[in-house]
Design an enzyme around this catalytic site. Structure first.
Site, PDB file in Angstrom:
ATOM      1  N   HIS A  56     -10.587   0.382   0.515  1.00 50.97           N
ATOM      2  CA  HIS A  56     -10.586   1.660   1.431  1.00 50.97           C
ATOM      3  C   HIS A  56     -12.159   1.878   1.809  1.00 50.97           C
ATOM      4  O   HIS A  56     -12.927   1.982   1.247  1.00 50.97           O
ATOM      5  CB  HIS A  56     -10.136   2.671   0.529  1.00 50.97           C
ATOM      6  CG  HIS A  56     -10.208   4.015   1.343  1.00 50.97           C
ATOM      7  ND1 HIS A  56      -9.151   4.810   1.602  1.00 50.97           N
ATOM      8  CD2 HIS A  56     -11.417   4.781   1.856  1.00 50.97           C
ATOM      9  CE1 HIS A  56      -9.483   6.087   2.223  1.00 50.97           C
ATOM     10  NE2 HIS A  56     -10.784   6.080   2.413  1.00 50.97           N
TER      11      HIS A  56
ATOM     12  N   ASP B  59      -8.720   2.773  -3.665  1.00 51.66           N
ATOM     13  CA  ASP B  59      -8.185   3.316  -2.407  1.00 51.66           C
ATOM     14  C   ASP B  59      -8.170   4.923  -2.609  1.00 51.66           C
ATOM     15  O   ASP B  59      -7.795   5.331  -3.637  1.00 51.66           O
ATOM     16  CB  ASP B  59      -6.739   2.762  -2.265  1.00 51.66           C
ATOM     17  CG  ASP B  59      -6.277   3.354  -0.835  1.00 51.66           C
ATOM     18  OD1 ASP B  59      -6.800   2.919   0.299  1.00 51.66           O
ATOM     19  OD2 ASP B  59      -5.444   4.049  -0.868  1.00 51.66           O
TER      20      ASP B  59
ATOM     21  N   HIS C 125       0.816  -1.274  -0.030  1.00 53.22           N
ATOM     22  CA  HIS C 125      -0.020   0.043   0.013  1.00 53.22           C
ATOM     23  C   HIS C 125       0.890   1.151   0.065  1.00 53.22           C
ATOM     24  O   HIS C 125       1.299   1.686   1.039  1.00 53.22           O
ATOM     25  CB  HIS C 125      -0.927   0.155   1.244  1.00 53.22           C
ATOM     26  CG  HIS C 125      -1.853   0.956   1.112  1.00 53.22           C
ATOM     27  ND1 HIS C 125      -3.096   0.800   1.911  1.00 53.22           N
ATOM     28  CD2 HIS C 125      -2.273   2.275   0.806  1.00 53.22           C
ATOM     29  CE1 HIS C 125      -3.957   1.843   1.449  1.00 53.22           C
ATOM     30  NE2 HIS C 125      -3.173   2.630   0.999  1.00 53.22           N
TER      31      HIS C 125
ATOM     32  N   HIS D 193      -5.859  -0.619   5.692  1.00 50.54           N
ATOM     33  CA  HIS D 193      -5.446   0.273   6.966  1.00 50.54           C
ATOM     34  C   HIS D 193      -6.597   0.409   7.748  1.00 50.54           C
ATOM     35  O   HIS D 193      -7.380   1.309   8.259  1.00 50.54           O
ATOM     36  CB  HIS D 193      -5.011   1.685   6.393  1.00 50.54           C
ATOM     37  CG  HIS D 193      -5.993   2.306   5.378  1.00 50.54           C
ATOM     38  ND1 HIS D 193      -7.481   2.373   5.293  1.00 50.54           N
ATOM     39  CD2 HIS D 193      -5.724   3.001   4.227  1.00 50.54           C
ATOM     40  CE1 HIS D 193      -8.036   2.888   4.354  1.00 50.54           C
ATOM     41  NE2 HIS D 193      -6.717   3.483   3.489  1.00 50.54           N
TER      42      HIS D 193
ATOM     43  N   ASP E 104       0.999   2.733   3.786  1.00 47.73           N
ATOM     44  CA  ASP E 104      -0.160   3.666   3.189  1.00 47.73           C
ATOM     45  C   ASP E 104       0.812   5.079   2.995  1.00 47.73           C
ATOM     46  O   ASP E 104       0.352   6.167   3.317  1.00 47.73           O
ATOM     47  CB  ASP E 104      -1.161   4.021   4.264  1.00 47.73           C
ATOM     48  CG  ASP E 104      -2.193   4.844   3.383  1.00 47.73           C
ATOM     49  OD1 ASP E 104      -2.256   5.239   2.213  1.00 47.73           O
ATOM     50  OD2 ASP E 104      -3.164   5.396   4.056  1.00 47.73           O
TER      51      ASP E 104
ATOM     52  N   GLY F  88      -2.804  12.376   5.101  1.00 53.85           N
ATOM     53  CA  GLY F  88      -2.024  11.680   4.387  1.00 53.85           C
ATOM     54  C   GLY F  88      -0.755  11.769   5.308  1.00 53.85           C
ATOM     55  O   GLY F  88      -0.345  12.823   5.824  1.00 53.85           O
TER      56      GLY F  88
ATOM     57  N   HIS G 263       1.435   5.289  -2.322  1.00 50.96           N
ATOM     58  CA  HIS G 263       1.118   6.075  -3.194  1.00 50.96           C
ATOM     59  C   HIS G 263       2.117   6.786  -3.931  1.00 50.96           C
ATOM     60  O   HIS G 263       2.954   7.581  -3.374  1.00 50.96           O
ATOM     61  CB  HIS G 263       0.004   7.179  -2.622  1.00 50.96           C
ATOM     62  CG  HIS G 263      -1.196   6.631  -2.022  1.00 50.96           C
ATOM     63  ND1 HIS G 263      -2.312   6.501  -2.459  1.00 50.96           N
ATOM     64  CD2 HIS G 263      -1.272   6.057  -0.698  1.00 50.96           C
ATOM     65  CE1 HIS G 263      -3.353   6.056  -1.917  1.00 50.96           C
ATOM     66  NE2 HIS G 263      -2.552   5.875  -0.648  1.00 50.96           N
ATOM     67  N   LEU G 264       2.235   6.474  -5.249  1.00 53.02           N
ATOM     68  CA  LEU G 264       3.561   6.881  -5.905  1.00 53.02           C
ATOM     69  C   LEU G 264       3.323   8.418  -6.707  1.00 53.02           C
ATOM     70  O   LEU G 264       3.895   9.152  -7.416  1.00 53.02           O
ATOM     71  CB  LEU G 264       4.052   6.119  -6.770  1.00 53.02           C
ATOM     72  CG  LEU G 264       4.379   4.865  -6.254  1.00 53.02           C
ATOM     73  CD1 LEU G 264       5.070   3.866  -7.207  1.00 53.02           C
ATOM     74  CD2 LEU G 264       5.504   5.125  -5.181  1.00 53.02           C
TER      75      LEU G 264
END
EC number: 3.5.2.3
Length: 435
Positions: A179, A152, A60, A232, A305, A324, A62-63
């Site tokens: 999510h 997500d 998990h 999460h 995450d 975030g 985020h790019l």
């Protein structure tokens, strides 16, 4: 290429640290023994008595590429993960454009192939545009390389759409990764609904916002037989109903993040965006339930995450800041320092949750640090402390409340397919040899 890692220690099955040397050849672990002739090797890493493990797996992250490259890119995000000892990461599809067609998905795949320094697996979305209206072409996206499906960042708001998505995913033998957030129960909340929210004068988010949608989805997963994975998990109610569903035979797995294991809403020091995450930091009893859930097997793995944002976005109060927290570069270190050194978890358990289980539950190659396994490896300095320093992050972002925290387990080396992709040092890590 013949590479030797000498003076290393690995975890044995009785949770003891065993001195070994590891011979890497042709991208795999060729041999593990006590002594090899150093003259036969092209490259030698002296681990200096520190811990060597299989590479960590994070399901998990985020790019942010495409669409939000001012926050993070495939290159910087994968570098940050390698800095943390992760050799495989799974990237979420809340991008712009959303990779909801085969063409868009392949474009992201091409960028990964070009820029990633470790193994990056790309999720495909459940629905077009991440809206709870129309399903994507799952079969086509599966053929294009999607290993699982998720929206997500937002919950699937319509039960009927989720049911149809699960039926299709079961047919395609792919997981639905959720999510869970019922938007009708949000009421503009920005942190956990409790005493601390009242003290800060901020609208709260009920635990039921998460757990009620999990309850809905578990019944649908039982109906369809799909593999249903919960992102999460943060509340005691969520842990309870997942535990009950597992006992009933539902094919459900779930993850927990380090920040939810280490922090509760009482720990929030100020009304600042670095403390704002989704799901939010919950109450102490929720934190205790998450730890218990890991120990009894209800929770299957630990993920980060990793959710980078710009400094300008996060350097605001709760009402203005996006949700975030970043986590790729210090997740293992947080867990090791807080739970292994205090004997709450064993080191063997942590590797199970952060390397073996994440791969197993998604049907990925499992590295057990055996001969013939991929030479995806990490070397951690578990004997000396360092301080989390945002100026040394490889991520573009620094949005975390853990800045300044003293940790053990700094990553000395990370190897992917036998190549060094991160080489650092206690407190003074540096990017030196990315492939």
């Amino acid at each position: 290429m013949n590479l030797l890692i000498k003076n290393s220690r690995i975890i044995s099955h009785d949770n003891q640290l065993t001195p070994v040397q590891i011979w890497v050849k042709d991208q795999v672990i060729h041999a593990i023994g006590e002594q090899f002739d150093e003259k036969t090797f092209d490259q030698i890493i002296d681990a200096k008595g520190q811990l060597v493990t299989q590479g960590l797996v994070d399901v998990h992250v985020h790019l942010r590429e495409p669409g939000f490259t001012y926050k993070e890119t495939i290159k910087t995000g994968s570098q940050a993960a390698s800095r943390g000892g992760f050799t495989t990461i799974c990237a979420m599809p809340n991008l712009d454009p959303v990779p909801d067609t085969v063409e868009r998905f392949k474009q992201v795949q091409n960028s990964i192939a070009q820029d990633a320094v470790n193994h990056v697996l790309q999720y495909a979305p459940i629905t077009k545009g991440l809206r709870s209206e129309e399903l994507v072409d799952q079969a086509g996206l599966k053929d294009a390389g999607a290993f699982a499906f998720t929206n997500d960042g937002v919950g699937v708001q319509t039960a009927g759409i989720m049911y149809l998505a699960m039926k299709e995913a079961a047919k395609n033998k792919r997981a639905i990764v959720a999510h869970t957030e019922d938007e009708s129960l949000l009421f503009n909340g920005v942190m956990h609904k409790g005493k601390r929210a009242e003290e800060l004068g901020l609208p709260g988010i009920m635990s039921a916002t998460e757990s009620s949608q999990i309850a809905r989805d578990l019944l649908l997963a039982e109906e369809t037989g799909v593999h249903y994975h919960v992102c999460h998990v943060s509340s005691k109610e969520s842990v309870r109903i997942i535990r009950q569903a597992k006992a009933a035979g539902v094919h459900v797995t779930c993850e927990v993040c380090p920040h939810h294991l280490l922090l509760a809403d009482d720990d929030i020091k100020e009304n600042h965006g670095y403390w704002k995450m989704n799901p939010p930091l919950r109450a102490k009893e929720d934190q205790a339930a998450l730890i218990e859930g890991l120990l009894d097997g209800t929770i299957d793995c630990i993920s980060t995450d990793h959710a980078p944002h710009s400094f300008a976005e996060k350097n605001q109060d709760f009402l203005k800041s996006p949700f975030g927290i970043v986590g790729s570069e210090y997740a293992f270190q947080l867990i090791y320092t807080t739970f292994v050194k205090t004997e709450v978890f064993t080191l063997e358990q942590v590797i199970q949750w952060m390397a073996i289980n994440p791969a197993e539950i998604f049907g990925l190659p499992v590295n057990r640090l055996d001969i013939g396994d991929p030479a995806d490896l990490a070397v951690f300095d578990i004997d000396h402390s360092y301080t989390v320093d945002e100026k040394k992050f490889l991520s573009k972002a620094e949005n975390t409340p853990f800045i300044g925290k003293k940790l053990f387990g700094d990553t000395l080396y990370t190897l992917v397919d036998g190549k060094i992709v991160w080489q650092g040092g206690n407190q003074n890590g540096s990017l030196v040899n990315f492939r």
